[in-house]
Design a protein around this motif. Structure first.
Motif: not given
Length: 292
Positions: A2, A6, A235, A260-261, A263-267
């Protein structure tokens, strides 16, 4: 990993020379090849959920100089996708019909539907890159007040950056997840790849004398890319600078960032079965079993 990723995200102070075109030995080619096999399967699984969820779209944009590896990257990264859920658009020189509309029109109508991935092979950024290096192309757009190159206002390109930012903010606000990748290739590696197109029969068809003319303008393109990225890495739609001298590594990094991005959308989940069907599920199952 990660921390390494970045480093590939640009900000408004982006300087092209500060970003490498090759990150070996931080990542070896062997690691990248094996890593991609795993990551693209994971992305394909998420694609299936996004398709069923049907509330988000995903737009993936690729920009880079000739031979940066866009075509093969798209083929390899999205290899495991269900074809019904991804559409690739390759934007060439605008057609006469496209020139009858504003410069963003052809990109807007190609945006992915909810539940689908759209891949732009070259993008709306051509309108602040190619047309800036070749401002005479701008005259084909029939913009009021611009009849010669000398008529282009000093703030013209800044205005286009603002318009592009607003366009991307609009699609993000309406459920599109935007990825923007600049495939950062060295001039020396481009030379090697152009020579390969001339030397290897299976690649001969890819070679165009026009590639050499554009290569002469390399420094101008780098300046335009740097400024465009500085003004449009936001952003809601950041630019990712992908070292692309090694194709296997660039493919892996693109896939890893996408994974990785997302996976951040938990909904993003499979939709639940409607209650009226759920409560009769046993009846439907028995009916199927009894009737063979």
């Amino acid at each position: 990993m990660n921390k390494l990723l970045k480093k590939f995200t640009a900000d408004n102070h982006f300087i092209m020379a500060d970003h490498p075109t090759d990150v070996r030995p931080d990542i070896t080619e062997e690691e990248a090849i094996e890593g991609l096999k795993k990551v693209r399967k994971q992305i394909a699984k998420i694609q299936d959920v996004i398709y069923a969820h049907n509330k988000y779209a995903v737009l993936i944009c690729f920009q880079g100089m000739d031979t940066a590896g866009k075509d093969s990257l798209i083929r390899e990264v999205f290899q495991k996708f269900n074809a019904r859920g991804v559409v690739v658009h390759s934007f060439k020189t605008p057609t006469s019909k496209e020139l009858q509309h504003d410069y963003l029109w052809r990109h807007a109508v190609a945006l992915p539907e909810k539940g689908k991935f759209g891949v732009f092979n070259r993008t709306h950024y051509e309108n602040v890159l190619v047309t800036r290096v070749h401002p005479e192309y701008l005259l084909n757009e029939n913009i009021p007040g611009i009849d010669t190159v000398e008529d282009i206002p000093k703030d013209f390109w800044k205005t286009r950056y603002d318009q592009i930012n607003a366009f991307e903010q609009h699609v993000v606000n309406n459920g599109t997840i935007v990825f923007k990748f600049f495939l950062h290739l060295s001039k020396d590696e481009q030379k090697n790849r152009l020579l390969r197109r001339l030397e290897q029969e299976k690649h001969n068809w890819k070679f165009s004398p026009g590639d050499l003319k554009e290569r002469e303008l390399w420094d101008q393109y780098m300046t335009c890319y740097q400024e465009a990225i500085q003004h449009t890495s936001k952003k809601h739609a950041p630019w990712h600078i992908i070292p692309s001298d090694n194709k296997a590594i660039s493919r892996y990094l693109v896939a890893k960032i996408i994974l990785e991005k997302l996976k951040k959308y938990k909904d993003i989940q499979y939709p639940e079965m409607p209650p009226e069907i759920e409560q009769h599920k046993a009846v439907y199952k028995r009916e199927l079993e009894d009737n063979g």
